[in-house]
Design a protein around this motif. Structure first.
Motif, PDB file in Angstrom:
ATOM      1  N   GLY B  53     -27.969  31.270 -10.685  1.00  0.00           N
ATOM      2  CA  GLY B  53     -26.697  31.046 -10.011  1.00  0.00           C
ATOM      3  C   GLY B  53     -25.857  32.298  -9.857  1.00  0.00           C
ATOM      4  O   GLY B  53     -25.452  32.661  -8.762  1.00  0.00           O
ATOM      5  N   HIS B  54     -25.665  32.999 -10.990  1.00  0.00           N
ATOM      6  CA  HIS B  54     -24.656  34.057 -11.018  1.00  0.00           C
ATOM      7  C   HIS B  54     -24.964  35.244 -10.104  1.00  0.00           C
ATOM      8  O   HIS B  54     -24.057  35.810  -9.506  1.00  0.00           O
ATOM      9  CB  HIS B  54     -24.458  34.550 -12.456  1.00  0.00           C
ATOM     10  CG  HIS B  54     -23.982  33.460 -13.362  1.00  0.00           C
ATOM     11  ND1 HIS B  54     -22.798  32.804 -13.154  1.00  0.00           N
ATOM     12  CD2 HIS B  54     -24.549  32.877 -14.456  1.00  0.00           C
ATOM     13  CE1 HIS B  54     -22.635  31.872 -14.081  1.00  0.00           C
ATOM     14  NE2 HIS B  54     -23.684  31.883 -14.867  1.00  0.00           N
ATOM     15  N   VAL B  55     -26.242  35.592  -9.991  1.00  0.00           N
ATOM     16  CA  VAL B  55     -26.597  36.807  -9.251  1.00  0.00           C
ATOM     17  C   VAL B  55     -26.144  36.708  -7.787  1.00  0.00           C
ATOM     18  O   VAL B  55     -25.366  37.541  -7.300  1.00  0.00           O
ATOM     19  CB  VAL B  55     -28.117  37.096  -9.352  1.00  0.00           C
ATOM     20  CG1 VAL B  55     -28.485  38.338  -8.553  1.00  0.00           C
ATOM     21  CG2 VAL B  55     -28.545  37.249 -10.814  1.00  0.00           C
ATOM     22  N   LEU B  56     -26.604  35.648  -7.091  1.00  0.00           N
ATOM     23  CA  LEU B  56     -26.219  35.496  -5.679  1.00  0.00           C
ATOM     24  C   LEU B  56     -24.755  35.070  -5.523  1.00  0.00           C
ATOM     25  O   LEU B  56     -24.077  35.483  -4.577  1.00  0.00           O
ATOM     26  CB  LEU B  56     -27.096  34.454  -4.989  1.00  0.00           C
ATOM     27  CG  LEU B  56     -28.451  34.895  -4.450  1.00  0.00           C
ATOM     28  CD1 LEU B  56     -29.000  33.830  -3.504  1.00  0.00           C
ATOM     29  CD2 LEU B  56     -28.361  36.225  -3.716  1.00  0.00           C
ATOM     30  N   TYR B  60     -22.166  37.200  -3.119  1.00  0.00           N
ATOM     31  CA  TYR B  60     -21.494  36.644  -1.943  1.00  0.00           C
ATOM     32  C   TYR B  60     -20.099  36.090  -2.262  1.00  0.00           C
ATOM     33  O   TYR B  60     -19.537  35.344  -1.453  1.00  0.00           O
ATOM     34  CB  TYR B  60     -22.377  35.558  -1.299  1.00  0.00           C
ATOM     35  CG  TYR B  60     -23.597  36.144  -0.627  1.00  0.00           C
ATOM     36  CD1 TYR B  60     -23.522  36.656   0.673  1.00  0.00           C
ATOM     37  CD2 TYR B  60     -24.817  36.230  -1.286  1.00  0.00           C
ATOM     38  CE1 TYR B  60     -24.629  37.218   1.288  1.00  0.00           C
ATOM     39  CE2 TYR B  60     -25.931  36.795  -0.681  1.00  0.00           C
ATOM     40  CZ  TYR B  60     -25.825  37.287   0.606  1.00  0.00           C
ATOM     41  OH  TYR B  60     -26.932  37.843   1.210  1.00  0.00           O
ATOM     42  N   SER B  61     -19.573  36.455  -3.428  1.00  0.00           N
ATOM     43  CA  SER B  61     -18.211  36.045  -3.827  1.00  0.00           C
ATOM     44  C   SER B  61     -17.967  34.556  -3.598  1.00  0.00           C
ATOM     45  O   SER B  61     -16.923  34.150  -3.076  1.00  0.00           O
ATOM     46  CB  SER B  61     -17.158  36.848  -3.045  1.00  0.00           C
ATOM     47  OG  SER B  61     -17.385  38.220  -3.194  1.00  0.00           O
ATOM     48  N   LEU B  62     -18.923  33.737  -4.004  1.00  0.00           N
ATOM     49  CA  LEU B  62     -18.782  32.297  -3.755  1.00  0.00           C
ATOM     50  C   LEU B  62     -17.602  31.701  -4.523  1.00  0.00           C
ATOM     51  O   LEU B  62     -17.037  30.693  -4.108  1.00  0.00           O
ATOM     52  CB  LEU B  62     -20.080  31.557  -4.110  1.00  0.00           C
ATOM     53  CG  LEU B  62     -21.317  31.932  -3.279  1.00  0.00           C
ATOM     54  CD1 LEU B  62     -22.483  31.015  -3.613  1.00  0.00           C
ATOM     55  CD2 LEU B  62     -21.021  31.894  -1.784  1.00  0.00           C
ATOM     56  N   ASN B  63     -17.230  32.353  -5.645  1.00  0.00           N
ATOM     57  CA  ASN B  63     -16.124  31.825  -6.439  1.00  0.00           C
ATOM     58  C   ASN B  63     -14.787  31.909  -5.694  1.00  0.00           C
ATOM     59  O   ASN B  63     -13.847  31.188  -6.008  1.00  0.00           O
ATOM     60  CB  ASN B  63     -16.033  32.577  -7.768  1.00  0.00           C
ATOM     61  CG  ASN B  63     -15.409  31.706  -8.840  1.00  0.00           C
ATOM     62  OD1 ASN B  63     -15.487  30.481  -8.760  1.00  0.00           O
ATOM     63  ND2 ASN B  63     -14.790  32.329  -9.822  1.00  0.00           N
ATOM     64  N   ASP B  68     -16.063  33.925   4.783  1.00  0.00           N
ATOM     65  CA  ASP B  68     -16.898  34.481   5.847  1.00  0.00           C
ATOM     66  C   ASP B  68     -18.107  33.554   5.991  1.00  0.00           C
ATOM     67  O   ASP B  68     -18.627  33.077   4.984  1.00  0.00           O
ATOM     68  CB  ASP B  68     -17.349  35.895   5.446  1.00  0.00           C
ATOM     69  CG  ASP B  68     -18.035  36.607   6.587  1.00  0.00           C
ATOM     70  OD1 ASP B  68     -19.054  36.076   7.105  1.00  0.00           O
ATOM     71  OD2 ASP B  68     -17.565  37.691   6.979  1.00  0.00           O
ATOM     72  N   PHE B  69     -18.551  33.302   7.219  1.00  0.00           N
ATOM     73  CA  PHE B  69     -19.633  32.340   7.396  1.00  0.00           C
ATOM     74  C   PHE B  69     -20.979  32.821   6.862  1.00  0.00           C
ATOM     75  O   PHE B  69     -21.901  32.033   6.718  1.00  0.00           O
ATOM     76  CB  PHE B  69     -19.706  31.878   8.858  1.00  0.00           C
ATOM     77  CG  PHE B  69     -18.610  30.892   9.156  1.00  0.00           C
ATOM     78  CD1 PHE B  69     -18.688  29.594   8.673  1.00  0.00           C
ATOM     79  CD2 PHE B  69     -17.467  31.275   9.857  1.00  0.00           C
ATOM     80  CE1 PHE B  69     -17.676  28.689   8.899  1.00  0.00           C
ATOM     81  CE2 PHE B  69     -16.449  30.376  10.088  1.00  0.00           C
ATOM     82  CZ  PHE B  69     -16.536  29.078   9.606  1.00  0.00           C
ATOM     83  N   ALA B  76     -26.002  27.590   0.271  1.00  0.00           N
ATOM     84  CA  ALA B  76     -27.185  26.719   0.299  1.00  0.00           C
ATOM     85  C   ALA B  76     -28.290  27.282  -0.601  1.00  0.00           C
ATOM     86  O   ALA B  76     -28.960  26.534  -1.315  1.00  0.00           O
ATOM     87  CB  ALA B  76     -27.685  26.542   1.734  1.00  0.00           C
ATOM     88  N   GLN B  77     -28.450  28.612  -0.586  1.00  0.00           N
ATOM     89  CA  GLN B  77     -29.506  29.219  -1.409  1.00  0.00           C
ATOM     90  C   GLN B  77     -29.207  29.054  -2.902  1.00  0.00           C
ATOM     91  O   GLN B  77     -30.102  28.744  -3.691  1.00  0.00           O
ATOM     92  CB  GLN B  77     -29.654  30.706  -1.055  1.00  0.00           C
ATOM     93  CG  GLN B  77     -30.822  31.393  -1.760  1.00  0.00           C
ATOM     94  CD  GLN B  77     -32.178  30.801  -1.366  1.00  0.00           C
ATOM     95  OE1 GLN B  77     -32.472  30.658  -0.187  1.00  0.00           O
ATOM     96  NE2 GLN B  77     -32.993  30.441  -2.343  1.00  0.00           N
ATOM     97  N   VAL B  78     -27.953  29.261  -3.296  1.00  0.00           N
ATOM     98  CA  VAL B  78     -27.603  29.099  -4.719  1.00  0.00           C
ATOM     99  C   VAL B  78     -27.789  27.642  -5.142  1.00  0.00           C
ATOM    100  O   VAL B  78     -28.309  27.350  -6.222  1.00  0.00           O
ATOM    101  CB  VAL B  78     -26.166  29.585  -5.015  1.00  0.00           C
ATOM    102  CG1 VAL B  78     -25.778  29.257  -6.454  1.00  0.00           C
ATOM    103  CG2 VAL B  78     -26.056  31.086  -4.778  1.00  0.00           C
ATOM    104  N   GLN B  79     -27.394  26.711  -4.262  1.00  0.00           N
ATOM    105  CA  GLN B  79     -27.605  25.293  -4.584  1.00  0.00           C
ATOM    106  C   GLN B  79     -29.097  25.004  -4.742  1.00  0.00           C
ATOM    107  O   GLN B  79     -29.510  24.259  -5.631  1.00  0.00           O
ATOM    108  CB  GLN B  79     -27.006  24.408  -3.490  1.00  0.00           C
ATOM    109  CG  GLN B  79     -25.476  24.429  -3.497  1.00  0.00           C
ATOM    110  CD  GLN B  79     -24.892  23.448  -2.505  1.00  0.00           C
ATOM    111  OE1 GLN B  79     -25.349  23.370  -1.368  1.00  0.00           O
ATOM    112  NE2 GLN B  79     -23.875  22.715  -2.912  1.00  0.00           N
TER     113      GLN B  79
END
Lengths: 260, 260
Positions: B53-56, B60-63, B68-69, B76-79
């Motif tokens: 989880g944490h790496v990607l 991509y600053s998902l937190n 940004d699209f 989707a990739q982290v999920q």
């Protein structure tokens, strides 16, 4: 991309080899995902469980609900296997450029006497809203009365249809459509391009001995149920390269259309 | 099996190699699952996402939510990756004799400004009721306001704690517990066997330069939040064979206990 939504069911018979436990048809699934991406329509995808579900589910009579505690580890194993298949499918969707996430029906829904209860759908709606396609599939689901039950891919389709109200529904299978007789046994068997409920009765009487089409008859009945109002349901052969893409691009293709 | 429920968090640092993207620690996870099965207690398990989880998510600053699209396929990739890790964990649980099913938080919950909304929990409760342990984990979850957000393994823990009201909560990590100083740098560092909020303040002032314990301090703060009422929270080292099993069997083990 047009805004009219098309709901696509990738049948277990096209994404898996139904004769072998846990055999994924990776190439065929990859091709179908690429066809869907190439058509560039507004779609939702549901998939069947194929040999990742039916083999063990049948062996342990999971469809009958909880009758013996030996079924409990089997239920967990089938849930594991169907989740694994779903990750294989979403992986191919992502490779084709479609952000998708596996949403196991057993994680968000329960059943009641074999009927899927579609209650809280916010997670599914919000995933779609942010641009990640929620992909439901055939799964084992807890049942309020029976302990557990089988949520078929077609029941998962109905859940998505309730939430997103698609204009068209496409069942991607391994046959060209509904025939007047079993095409594998009868050289005179003819494809029926369009059926409604009255024609189904006629076809049925001619097909009492053709077991192989029983599945197709059941499929047509399921499709008739989903054809409420103006919605078109189509049965299409996904093993023929390009056919799904052509259909999605509104080109003429071999198929059986079910009219309400 | 006693009826008092114990909630166990298998931390990302024990089930994965946090330094390598998608590296599963299969042997260590298998051993921990066997220890849990051998202790034969009434448990629920949640796991972290670790390097699945944490790496990607960091890249991509998902937190930060949707900005940004380009983040959408990354979400989707982290999920996908966290679901894959979860299947690896539930597979080891099943091998150890514990029927378990992966329940992705992103499939059944949404967030609101980073806070996990635990609304419809019936599927999770019914799965447990029929005897299949629902296993939640760190995941990317749709957020009503921010598009999406990170649901940490600890937030998933809180969801399970709300539903099942465990009597004890065990955080299985790769350290023996909280120390007076960084044990890797200071030979005089001492393990603190028991902490409460007042001690944490004292420890903190002594540890301002020890970065490595920052994660531990955050963990203790999280644990203090979960210690409502009489509930005991424990931080334990899962990399030491037998320690988790001993703890579950009520034997004396090296750990840090957090008292409310």
């Amino acid at each position: 991309m047009t805004s009219a939504m098309i709901l696509i069911k990738l049948g277990g018979s096209v994404i898996t080899d139904k004769s072998q436990y846990r055999k994924f048809n990776r190439e065929q699934t990859a091709r179908l995902c690429k066809e869907i991406a190439a058509a560039d329509r507004n779609v939702m995808i549901v998939h069947g469980a194929g040999s990742f579900g039916h083999v063990l589910a049948k062996k342990y009579s999971l469809n009958a609900g909880l009758q013996d505690f030996i079924q409990v580890p089997a239920m967990a194993q089938v849930q594991h296997d169907t989740r694994e298949l779903s990750l294989l499918v979403t992986e191919e969707l992502m490779k084709a450029g479609i952000p998708a996430v596996s949403v196991p029906p057993g994680s968000c829904f329960v059943m009641e006497n074999g009927r899927l209860m579609v209650n809280d759908t916010e997670a599914i709606r919000q995933l779609a809203h942010v641009g990640v396609m929620p992909v439901l599939f055939g799964d084992v689901v807890a049942d309020r009365n029976r302990g557990f039950g089988i949520c078929s891919g077609d029941q998962a389709m109905e859940a998505i249809a309730i939430i997103f109200k698609p204009e068209k529904i496409v069942f991607v299978s391994d046959v060209d459509g509904l025939y007047t007789a079993d095409p594998k046994k009868d050289p005179d068997a003819k494809l029926i391009p369009e059926v409604d409920a009255s024609m189904l009765d006629k076809v049925d009487s001619e097909l009492t001995v053709a077991d192989v089409t029983g599945g197709i008859r059941g499929k047509i009945e399921e499709m008739l149920r989903m054809c409420d109002g103006s919605r078109e349901c189509v049965l299409i052969n996904g093993t023929v390269p390009g056919r799904l893409e052509s259909f999605l691009k509104d080109e003429e293709v071999v198929c059986t259309r079910v009219r309400p």
